[in-house]
Design a protein around this motif. Structure first.
Motif, PDB file in Angstrom:
ATOM      1  N   ARG A  58       5.347  11.081 -29.846  1.00 26.05           N
ATOM      2  CA  ARG A  58       5.319  12.104 -28.799  1.00 26.05           C
ATOM      3  C   ARG A  58       6.251  11.683 -27.666  1.00 26.05           C
ATOM      4  O   ARG A  58       6.160  10.571 -27.153  1.00 26.05           O
ATOM      5  CB  ARG A  58       3.894  12.295 -28.278  1.00 26.05           C
ATOM      6  CG  ARG A  58       2.904  12.709 -29.357  1.00 26.05           C
ATOM      7  CD  ARG A  58       1.506  12.837 -28.804  1.00 26.05           C
ATOM      8  NE  ARG A  58       1.378  14.009 -27.958  1.00 26.05           N
ATOM      9  CZ  ARG A  58       0.331  14.242 -27.167  1.00 26.05           C
ATOM     10  NH1 ARG A  58      -0.643  13.369 -27.088  1.00 26.05           N
ATOM     11  NH2 ARG A  58       0.274  15.334 -26.440  1.00 26.05           N
ATOM     12  N   SER A  60       7.531  12.294 -23.864  1.00 27.16           N
ATOM     13  CA  SER A  60       7.113  12.881 -22.593  1.00 27.16           C
ATOM     14  C   SER A  60       8.176  12.623 -21.533  1.00 27.16           C
ATOM     15  O   SER A  60       9.146  11.905 -21.766  1.00 27.16           O
ATOM     16  CB  SER A  60       5.782  12.270 -22.138  1.00 27.16           C
ATOM     17  OG  SER A  60       5.952  10.886 -21.844  1.00 27.16           O
ATOM     18  N   ASP A  88       7.010  16.963 -25.531  1.00 28.24           N
ATOM     19  CA  ASP A  88       5.629  17.095 -25.999  1.00 28.24           C
ATOM     20  C   ASP A  88       4.632  17.246 -24.857  1.00 28.24           C
ATOM     21  O   ASP A  88       3.635  17.942 -24.988  1.00 28.24           O
ATOM     22  CB  ASP A  88       5.252  15.897 -26.871  1.00 28.24           C
ATOM     23  CG  ASP A  88       5.972  15.931 -28.213  1.00 28.24           C
ATOM     24  OD1 ASP A  88       5.951  16.987 -28.862  1.00 28.24           O
ATOM     25  OD2 ASP A  88       6.569  14.905 -28.599  1.00 28.24           O
TER      26      ASP A  88
END
Length: 215
Positions: A58, A60, A88
């Protein structure tokens, strides 16, 4: 996480930026918009690369809490990253002891993301004069469905101040998640134990770090 993924708006006035914009505007309406689109393009490339190498990872970004300030002063159009699903989740750096201002950051983040991607609010523990200050911010954040969690910044402050780093569990226990209808199947439901798990991990990590520093 992409940190400092921004440039000052003054970069749009640099000769090289103006030249590139004049040669190939790429749909930009101004040199400032052009600079912003370059940052967005970089985020898209990073996201595609991460997903190609490790699809389950993920990506970020730590972003300026006020979307308008982020876009106009730092060429950081993070609401677009979210809407185009090229990130994400985002972590707005809402570092303030002013609870009304923090509330505004929460509302701006929720409005900017539109529920498309999760939000994890960045809470500035290093600015808090006491545990109650950022503890209340944890409680405020829990009132919004699209706020999935929070991160306390920074570790050094929490290690040096035992009262600060020993208090998150108390406020996480007090925080109540609002009643709401089930979210659409394609959206990931906010984990109800996220705050408790985060608190346990933070406290454990800080305790270990504190012992190492004392050794």
């Amino acid at each position: 996480q992409l940190d400092r993924i921004r440039i000052p708006s003054s970069a749009a006035r640099l000769p090289v930026t103006e030249k590139k914009y004049a040669e190939k505007p790429s749909g930009a309406k101004s040199a400032l918009d052009y600079a912003s689109k370059q940052i967005t393009s970089l985020v898209k490339e990073a996201y595609a690369l991460v997903k190609r190498i490790k699809p389950a990872a993920r990506l970020s970004a730590a972003v300026i809490a006020n979307p308008q300030t982020a876009r106009e002063q730092l060429c950081q159009d993070w609401p677009t990253w979210v809407k185009e699903q090229q990130i994400d989740f985002v972590a707005p750096m809402s570092y303030t002891t002013d609870q009304q201002k923090f509330q505004g950051y929460l509302e701006s983040a929720v409005q900017a993301t539109g529920g498309i991607r999760p939000i994890y609010m960045g809470i500035g523990a290093y600015k808090a004069p006491d545990p109650q200050t950022f503890g209340q911010q944890i409680i405020l954040a829990k009132q919004y469905d699209d706020i999935y969690g929070a991160g306390l910044f920074n570790v050094d402050t929490l290690i040096k101040n035992k009262k600060l780093w020993s208090s998150p569990k108390t406020y996480i226990t007090q925080a109540k998640h609002p009643q709401h209808e089930a979210k659409p199947a394609e959206r990931e439901a906010p984990p109800t134990i996220l705050y408790a798990l985060a608190a346990a991990l933070i406290i454990t990590a800080l305790a270990i770090a504190y012992k190492l520093l004392k050794a």
